[in-house]
Design a protein around this motif. Structure first.
Motif, PDB file in Angstrom:
ATOM      1  N   CYS A 138      63.711  15.295 -11.243  1.00 15.56           N
ATOM      2  CA  CYS A 138      65.168  15.425 -11.290  1.00 15.56           C
ATOM      3  C   CYS A 138      65.712  16.312 -10.178  1.00 15.56           C
ATOM      4  O   CYS A 138      66.867  16.214  -9.817  1.00 15.56           O
ATOM      5  CB  CYS A 138      65.615  15.948 -12.647  1.00 15.56           C
ATOM      6  SG  CYS A 138      65.319  17.705 -12.880  1.00 15.56           S
ATOM      7  N   ARG A 139      64.864  17.151  -9.627  1.00 19.82           N
ATOM      8  CA  ARG A 139      65.191  17.996  -8.468  1.00 19.82           C
ATOM      9  C   ARG A 139      66.297  19.016  -8.743  1.00 19.82           C
ATOM     10  O   ARG A 139      66.844  19.588  -7.811  1.00 19.82           O
ATOM     11  CB  ARG A 139      65.585  17.160  -7.229  1.00 19.82           C
ATOM     12  CG  ARG A 139      64.768  15.935  -6.994  1.00 19.82           C
ATOM     13  CD  ARG A 139      63.298  16.140  -6.948  1.00 19.82           C
ATOM     14  NE  ARG A 139      62.816  16.910  -5.820  1.00 19.82           N
ATOM     15  CZ  ARG A 139      61.635  17.504  -5.778  1.00 19.82           C
ATOM     16  NH1 ARG A 139      60.826  17.436  -6.815  1.00 19.82           N
ATOM     17  NH2 ARG A 139      61.261  18.181  -4.733  1.00 19.82           N
ATOM     18  N   VAL A 187      65.064  22.839  -8.219  1.00 18.92           N
ATOM     19  CA  VAL A 187      64.668  23.278  -6.878  1.00 18.92           C
ATOM     20  C   VAL A 187      65.231  24.681  -6.591  1.00 18.92           C
ATOM     21  O   VAL A 187      66.394  24.957  -6.863  1.00 18.92           O
ATOM     22  CB  VAL A 187      65.144  22.260  -5.828  1.00 18.92           C
ATOM     23  CG1 VAL A 187      65.079  22.843  -4.433  1.00 18.92           C
ATOM     24  CG2 VAL A 187      64.308  20.987  -5.911  1.00 18.92           C
ATOM     25  N   LEU A 242      62.744  25.300   0.331  1.00 22.62           N
ATOM     26  CA  LEU A 242      63.083  24.850  -1.010  1.00 22.62           C
ATOM     27  C   LEU A 242      61.835  24.290  -1.668  1.00 22.62           C
ATOM     28  O   LEU A 242      61.111  23.508  -1.059  1.00 22.62           O
ATOM     29  CB  LEU A 242      64.149  23.754  -0.953  1.00 22.62           C
ATOM     30  CG  LEU A 242      65.536  24.143  -0.461  1.00 22.62           C
ATOM     31  CD1 LEU A 242      66.517  22.996  -0.694  1.00 22.62           C
ATOM     32  CD2 LEU A 242      66.048  25.404  -1.149  1.00 22.62           C
ATOM     33  N   VAL A 243      61.573  24.707  -2.900  1.00 19.53           N
ATOM     34  CA  VAL A 243      60.429  24.154  -3.620  1.00 19.53           C
ATOM     35  C   VAL A 243      60.855  23.765  -5.036  1.00 19.53           C
ATOM     36  O   VAL A 243      61.882  24.218  -5.540  1.00 19.53           O
ATOM     37  CB  VAL A 243      59.246  25.148  -3.705  1.00 19.53           C
ATOM     38  CG1 VAL A 243      58.740  25.517  -2.325  1.00 19.53           C
ATOM     39  CG2 VAL A 243      59.629  26.381  -4.506  1.00 19.53           C
ATOM     40  N   THR A 244      60.026  22.942  -5.647  1.00 20.13           N
ATOM     41  CA  THR A 244      60.290  22.459  -6.997  1.00 20.13           C
ATOM     42  C   THR A 244      59.739  23.481  -7.984  1.00 20.13           C
ATOM     43  O   THR A 244      58.530  23.623  -8.120  1.00 20.13           O
ATOM     44  CB  THR A 244      59.552  21.124  -7.197  1.00 20.13           C
ATOM     45  OG1 THR A 244      59.656  20.378  -5.998  1.00 20.13           O
ATOM     46  CG2 THR A 244      60.136  20.349  -8.336  1.00 20.13           C
ATOM     47  N   GLU A 267      72.113  27.429  -0.287  1.00 17.76           N
ATOM     48  CA  GLU A 267      71.389  26.182  -0.011  1.00 17.76           C
ATOM     49  C   GLU A 267      70.990  25.480  -1.321  1.00 17.76           C
ATOM     50  O   GLU A 267      71.132  24.265  -1.464  1.00 17.76           O
ATOM     51  CB  GLU A 267      70.157  26.512   0.848  1.00 17.76           C
ATOM     52  CG  GLU A 267      69.232  25.345   1.153  1.00 17.76           C
ATOM     53  CD  GLU A 267      69.741  24.407   2.246  1.00 17.76           C
ATOM     54  OE1 GLU A 267      70.899  24.551   2.681  1.00 17.76           O
ATOM     55  OE2 GLU A 267      68.968  23.520   2.650  1.00 17.76           O
ATOM     56  N   GLU A 285      74.098  24.028  -2.991  1.00 18.85           N
ATOM     57  CA  GLU A 285      74.597  22.875  -2.249  1.00 18.85           C
ATOM     58  C   GLU A 285      73.807  21.613  -2.626  1.00 18.85           C
ATOM     59  O   GLU A 285      74.369  20.567  -2.924  1.00 18.85           O
ATOM     60  CB  GLU A 285      74.479  23.175  -0.745  1.00 18.85           C
ATOM     61  CG  GLU A 285      75.123  22.162   0.163  1.00 18.85           C
ATOM     62  CD  GLU A 285      76.567  21.862  -0.220  1.00 18.85           C
ATOM     63  OE1 GLU A 285      77.298  22.803  -0.598  1.00 18.85           O
ATOM     64  OE2 GLU A 285      76.944  20.667  -0.172  1.00 18.85           O
ATOM     65  N   ASN A 286      72.475  21.761  -2.622  1.00 17.94           N
ATOM     66  CA  ASN A 286      71.656  20.590  -2.933  1.00 17.94           C
ATOM     67  C   ASN A 286      71.748  20.196  -4.398  1.00 17.94           C
ATOM     68  O   ASN A 286      71.698  19.025  -4.730  1.00 17.94           O
ATOM     69  CB  ASN A 286      70.208  20.843  -2.526  1.00 17.94           C
ATOM     70  CG  ASN A 286      70.062  20.767  -1.025  1.00 17.94           C
ATOM     71  OD1 ASN A 286      70.329  19.736  -0.431  1.00 17.94           O
ATOM     72  ND2 ASN A 286      69.692  21.862  -0.405  1.00 17.94           N
ATOM     73  N   VAL A 297      74.738  18.018  -4.662  1.00 23.63           N
ATOM     74  CA  VAL A 297      74.536  16.647  -4.184  1.00 23.63           C
ATOM     75  C   VAL A 297      73.711  15.850  -5.191  1.00 23.63           C
ATOM     76  O   VAL A 297      74.011  14.695  -5.494  1.00 23.63           O
ATOM     77  CB  VAL A 297      73.866  16.641  -2.790  1.00 23.63           C
ATOM     78  CG1 VAL A 297      73.551  15.212  -2.350  1.00 23.63           C
ATOM     79  CG2 VAL A 297      74.749  17.321  -1.761  1.00 23.63           C
ATOM     80  N   VAL A 298      72.690  16.499  -5.736  1.00 25.85           N
ATOM     81  CA  VAL A 298      71.836  15.813  -6.707  1.00 25.85           C
ATOM     82  C   VAL A 298      72.643  15.412  -7.944  1.00 25.85           C
ATOM     83  O   VAL A 298      72.530  14.290  -8.446  1.00 25.85           O
ATOM     84  CB  VAL A 298      70.635  16.718  -7.084  1.00 25.85           C
ATOM     85  CG1 VAL A 298      69.964  16.217  -8.353  1.00 25.85           C
ATOM     86  CG2 VAL A 298      69.630  16.769  -5.943  1.00 25.85           C
ATOM     87  N   LEU A 308      74.904  12.550  -7.175  1.00 26.93           N
ATOM     88  CA  LEU A 308      74.158  11.295  -7.184  1.00 26.93           C
ATOM     89  C   LEU A 308      73.880  10.821  -8.617  1.00 26.93           C
ATOM     90  O   LEU A 308      73.984   9.640  -8.928  1.00 26.93           O
ATOM     91  CB  LEU A 308      72.830  11.466  -6.435  1.00 26.93           C
ATOM     92  CG  LEU A 308      72.904  11.529  -4.909  1.00 26.93           C
ATOM     93  CD1 LEU A 308      71.577  12.000  -4.324  1.00 26.93           C
ATOM     94  CD2 LEU A 308      73.281  10.173  -4.324  1.00 26.93           C
TER      95      LEU A 308
END
Ligand SMILES: Cc1cc2nc3c(=O)[nH]c(=O)nc-3n(C[C@H](O)[C@H](O)[C@H](O)COP(=O)(O)O)c2cc1C
Ligand code: FES
Ligand code: FES
Lengths: 255, 645, 201
Positions: A50-51, A54, A69-71, A89, A92-93, A96-97, A100
């Motif tokens: 699912c990210r 992160v 960045l790591v899981t 960071e 931000e990601n 986006v995730v 989506l």
């Protein structure tokens, strides 16, 4: 037994001792540091799909601007690790995730609410047509495999990938998939002593006392086979089972 | 004929046998090498061979008189790919160094009568140095730049030996590296030699092979698996296929040397399912080597045990990724794993595993037999040795070439490849496959090595080089790769699965003339997340084809969005077809048009009805007179003359 | 394939008149629903029994999960598709849940769960072929055969159409593979000839 080795890591400025072998996510949760996740469940192997979990890491012997960045649900803790769970960071990601995901399951209340927490009220992307609520986190399949039923699996690949029940005969109607689904995407109906899931209808054994559903006979047979306990162990009312367990404990203690 | 021993029990027995075969073959006067690579076979190479055999039989008495006995002094054989696929079917005659192109069955007779009996070349079959029919012919293959500029290490036997013939391999220094390692080097020395040679993995990322092997040695282990990655998923790259097809023994020799160095006892070669010939030849080689005592227990009496199996892929690009490949070997769905634990610790079946690419293994025997210094004397500071490239697309001389690292793109495309088809303007070269990028004309003088390409946003990848001319649309190219990756994504993680889908939808609308303000920025934001937050290298690398075209060809995106203009003449919704005055009225396009959109009479100019035309492009494809132009926004973007650069 | 907004009426191109389906061709080797492939429940008189084939395939591989893909490959090679009865048998013999076998057979592109034509036409849409017009070629095949890529087969059971990513003949792009035979530099102009040749052989 030797003591478990621990390492010292820093999460969001807090210094934490974590046992070797733990992942960053587990360490954070143990210390009540929130890292969002959708595909993680303590009962099954981590998956990393699912990210959302992160995070950003640095290491004390790295050059200061070296970060990655790591899981967190997969990344093992190590001595001196410095973790940021809400760096710009990361945020931000995460946005986006979620954006989506919202395009994938625009009707899911869970995702809508989560996205809203990150300030996303409508997706920037094209919504999936005829969308169901499945986010392809794979939890249902992992849980079904862990139980040993192996009824459902993911089929196909890429954006077309979906979850289905190619082995319907093997479904024991235990509802584990539906109950672990983070977005309640797996439908089931329970009425009286009947239960329907994956288009398969089961008769349910009810608690002799409070008439609440306990399990399907298929489920009972499966668990009994797996655990070696007699089938009737699973059909007793909760109260009876508790009493019997206490009695057996008592026997062990007095022996 | 000398008898091959049942099995080789010592290195000496192998060398002695090789010596005997060599003596025996000294009686060979002439060898006819027919290329049986995929392209030449598609062009009819096997039909030619049948015809040649008939002619040889028919002329046997005359040939004998000339001192050529078929089977001893005259050998006719099928080899792997000769490399210059575009000019196939190819035939080489040694030792005369005669090189024949476009050979058809009907030429068998004249080759026997003119070349074999009279020693004269068949002129019409010789290679034309300026690509024209009447141009100057190359007498020897060493006169042809395509070959003269190459330096073959991984391809050393490719095209010269019959891949199914063990003796052929043995004669070309076969097993020399293995014997040297087993008899004169310790395992540590083998790993050191590979490390010192500077060899970097040829499968994509260019990870130093010696470093990988050394880290494997440091892991405490009961068993190490050795895997050869023959999945070759890069569309447009076919070097691994050609090596496996044409020289299977060298790949296995490389693996054996690695097994000795690493103490590996079991291994797999994982071959892409679309490569049946590679499967056949490798299987044959493995069986043969097992029978000869070159695989299995106590190889050549050295104490080395190595069991090798072959496994076929199931058709999934992502299975070229090492962790997905290992899942596939286990019989599972090929979903990659996060690489927080390295596969040299936990790989196939969660046991230590060393995985390398086909070409990487193919370099190892030469490194051992000729020395690390010899290998590292070639190439650039950080990229040593040679690299095989598949030169394809809109280039005159497509094929497979091996050159030292550091050659410029221009040398490869223009000097070796002969430049662009029809001398059209060069637009871009795509390297590195689906995780690579497109480089424009002003990068043509860059030296080709791992780090330079990566720095420019492209990648070495497995060595595919797809050349594009002005009639290529860069937005379409980006869309092509995103579609490819979206079809091939395993579908596990969100940025890759959903991100690719969304990037595709945005690019699709741009190519249809429905692009919106802000689309480019949306793509860039998505690409960033895919790059940093995807689980595996497929997702992490997926943005590069888009980002590199945005970097070097941004104006094409903008033209599509703002002007609805496609300068490559590719995007169907933005173009029209028009027949120009050079039309001779031959009626061919008219007959091929699927929608009856073309009207006209014999010897009269034909006309396309825009309302009926579906822009399929068939008329342009079948027209022999270049009479069909492509128009976008009133401008001819693809016509008879090279269009604007 | 993305839907096209430009559409038009089509007719059969002149030189492909020979491509009209020929009656009497029986198509795939295995009918749509062979009987169960396990020894005990199989009727020995059943003409479409696949037990023997399955028995033979199992002699080639160790009975372990790692053999799964190789076994599926061999099945696909022999039948051109994976009959459900065969999958049941594999589940039993290798002791793998059927759900996992289906996950694998739908993940990898070389497997088909529906019958395919006697000849599978694979049009390469790899990069080298793409820049030399493979997209146009694929559409033309769809039009001429009147079947969508990746689905079903022609009415006479002769052809199925697929796209593949690179068959390793990039230098002779666009490349087409029909079963195991390669065709180089295929274009709308010589596609008719290819089909006629394949139909006859
Ligand atoms: C999506 C993806 C596809 C890949 N495909 C291939 C391939 O087809 N062949 C290959 O050798 N390596 C491929 N790789 C690289 C491998 O993961 C691995 O790095 C390589 O095989 C290691 O061998 P080397 O060190 O000898 O290059 C791929 C990587 C990714 C991420
Ligand atoms: S919880 Fe880690 S990726 Fe989903
Ligand atoms: S790209 Fe078509 S054969 Fe390689």
């Amino acid at each position: 037994m030797s003591e478990t080795k621990t390492v010292r890591i820093t999460i969001d400025g807090r210094s934490i001792d974590a046992p070797v072998g733990q992942t960053v996510l587990e360490a954070a949760r143990q210390h009540n540091i929130d890292i969002p996740s959708l595909c993680y469940h303590p009962g099954v192997e981590a998956f990393g799909a699912c990210r959302l979990c992160v995070v950003e890491i640095r290491k004390h012997n790295w050059t200061p601007d070296w970060k990655q960045l790591v899981t967190s649900c997969l990344f093992p803790v190590e001595e001196g690790l410095i973790v940021e769970t809400r760096s710009p960071e990361v945020m931000e990601n995460r946005k986006v995730v979620l954006d989506l995901q919202l395009a994938r399951v625009p009707n899911s209340d869970v995702i809508r609410q989560l996205a809203a927490e990150y300030g996303i009220h409508d997706t920037s992307y094209e919504k999936r047509e005829d969308a169901d609520d499945c986010i392809m986190c794979g939890l249902c399949v992992r849980v079904c495999d862990a139980i040993g039923a192996h009824a459902i699996s993911t089929l196909s690949r890429g954006p077309e990938k979906y979850v289905d029940v190619p082995n319907k005969d093997a479904c024991i109607g235990c509802l584990a998939c539906a109950l672990t689904c983070p977005t309640n995407a797996i439908e089931y109906i329970e009425e009286g002593n009947m239960r329907t899931i994956w288009d398969k209808t089961f008769e349910v054994v009810l608690d002799p006392v409070n008439k609440k559903p306990i399990a399907t006979p298929e489920q009972i047979a499966h668990f009994s086979k797996q655990s070696g306990l007699p089938e009737d162990y699973f059909t007793k009312s909760d109260a009876t089972r508790k009493k019997e367990t206490a009695a057996s404990f008592a026997r062990v203690m007095f022996d | 004929m000398i008898k091959r021993p049942k099995a080789f029990k010592t290195p000496k027995s192998l060398l002695d046998y090789a010596e005997k075969v060599k003596k025996d073959r000294d009686s060979r006067k002439l060898e006819v090498r027919i290329c049986a690579g995929p392209s030449c076979v598609a062009g009819g190479a096997l039909e030619f061979r049948d015809e040649l055999q008939k002619e040889l039989d028919a002329h046997a008495p005359q040939l004998k008189k000339a001192g050529l006995t078929v089977g001893t002094s005259l050998i006719e054989k099928c080899t792997g790919c000769h490399g210059m696929c575009e000019a196939g079917p190819l035939v080489i005659l040694e030792p005369m160094e005669i090189f024949y192109t476009h050979v058809k069955p009907k030429h068998a007779k004249s080759i026997v009568e003119t070349t074999l009996l009279e020693g004269e070349p068949v002129k019409e079959l010789l290679y034309s140095l300026d690509f024209t029919k009447g141009g100057e012919k190359a007498k020897h293959h060493s006169d042809i730049p395509f070959y003269a500029l190459q330096n073959r290490i991984a391809l050393k036997n490719v095209g010269t030996i019959d891949p199914t013939n063990f003796e052929d391999f043995l004669l070309n220094d076969g097993f020399k590296g293995l014997v040297k390692a087993l008899t004169t080097m310790t395992p540590e020395e083998v790993v050191d030699a590979v490390d010192e040679s500077g060899l970097r993995g040829r499968g994509g990322a260019g990870f130093p092979t010696g470093r990988k092997w050394k880290s494997a040695l440091r892991v405490k282990q009961d068993r190490v698996w050795l895997v050869c990655n023959g999945d070759e998923g890069d569309p447009g790259a076919f070097m691994d296929r050609v090596i496996m097809d044409s020289d299977p023994y060298t790949v296995i020799e490389g693996m054996l040397i690695a097994a000795y160095g690493l103490g590996a006892t079991d291994g797999y070669i994982y071959v892409r399912h679309e490569y049946p010939l590679a499967v056949k030849h490798l299987t044959m080689a493995i069986e043969n080597m097992k029978a000869l005592g070159l695989l299995g227990e106590n190889i050549l009496g050295s104490g080395l045990n190595f069991n090798l199996k072959l496994s076929r892929g199931g058709g999934a690009f992502v299975c070229g990724e090492s962790s997905a490949l290992m899942r596939s070997l286990e019989g599972k769905v090929g979903e990659p794993r996060a690489k927080y634990v390295r596969s040299v610790e936990k790989g196939f079946k969660d046991e230590p595993t060393v995985l390398n690419n086909v070409e990487t293994y193919a370099c190892v025997p030469s490194i051992i037999s000729r020395g690390a210094d010899w290998f590292s004397s070639m190439g650039t500071a950080k990229s040593k040795g040679t690299k095989v490239f598949s030169l394809v697309g809109k280039v005159k001389q497509t094929g497979l070439v091996e050159v030292p690292m550091g050659r410029t793109l221009r040398e490869i495309i223009y000097d070796i490849g002969g430049g662009i088809i029809d001398d059209r303007p060069f637009k871009a070269v795509q390297t590195g496959g689906p995780s690579g990028g497109c480089l424009p004309a002003d990068k043509l003088d860059l030296p080709v090595d791992f780090d330079t390409l990566t720095r420019e946003g492209a990648m070495m990848g497995s060595g595919g080089m797809i050349v594009m001319d002005d009639q290529t649309c860069m937005v379409d190219v980006a869309k092509y790769f995103i579609k490819f990756l979206s079809d091939e994504s395993c579908g596990k993680c969100v940025p890759c699965r959903e991100g690719l889908k969304q990037v595709y939808q945005i690019l699709d609308r741009i190519t249809k003339g429905e692009g919106r303000e802000g689309d480019i920025e949306l793509i860039e934001k998505l690409c960033h997340t895919m790059e940093v937050a995807s689980l595996c290298a497929l997702g992490k690398g997926a943005p590069f084809p888009v980002l590199s075209t945005l970097r070097f060809f941004r104006e094409e995106y903008e033209e599509h969005i703002h002007d609805k203009f496609c300068r490559g003449g590719v995007c169907k919704e933005l173009i029209n077809f028009h027949i120009n005055d050079s039309c001779t009225g031959c009626m061919v396009c008219l007959r091929h048009c699927p929608t009856e959109a073309i009207t006209g009479e014999r010897k009269k100019l034909h006309v396309i009805d825009d309302d009926k035309c579906i822009s399929c492009g068939i008329c342009r494809n079948v027209c022999k007179f270049d009479s069909v132009d492509i128009i976008s926004q009133g401008k001819i973007v693809a016509g008879k003359e090279p269009a604007m650069a | 394939m993305s839907p096209k907004s430009k559409t038009g009426k089509r007719r059969d191109p002149g030189d492909v008149a020979a491509l009209e389906p020929t009656a009497g061709d029986t198509g795939a080797k295995v009918p749509a629903s062979p009987s169960k492939a396990t020894g005990d429940s199989c009727d020995p008189m059943d003409p479409v029994c696949i037990c023997d084939t399955m028995d033979e395939i199992f002699t080639h591989y160790p009975r372990e999960e790692a053999s799964l893909i190789m076994i599926l490959q061999e099945l696909q090679d022999r039948f051109n598709w994976l009959p459900d009865a065969a999958l049941e048998r594999i589940a039993e013999e290798l002791d793998i849940p059927k759900s996992r076998i289906l996950a694998v057979s739908t993940f990898y592109k070389s497997f088909s769960l529906d019958p395919r034509g006697r000849k599978v036409i694979k049009v390469c849409t790899g990069t080298a072929c793409h820049v030399r017009g493979a997209g146009m070629l694929l559409e033309e095949f769809e039009r001429v055969l009147d079947i969508p890529v990746g689905e079903g087969m022609t009415d006479d059971g002769t052809f199925s159409l697929e796209s593949v990513n690179c068959v390793g003949a990039c230098a002779m792009a666009p490349a087409v593979l029909v079963n195991d035979r390669y065709y180089a530099k295929v274009g709308p102009g010589n596609l008719g000839k290819l089909l006629t040749k394949e139909r006859e052989s």
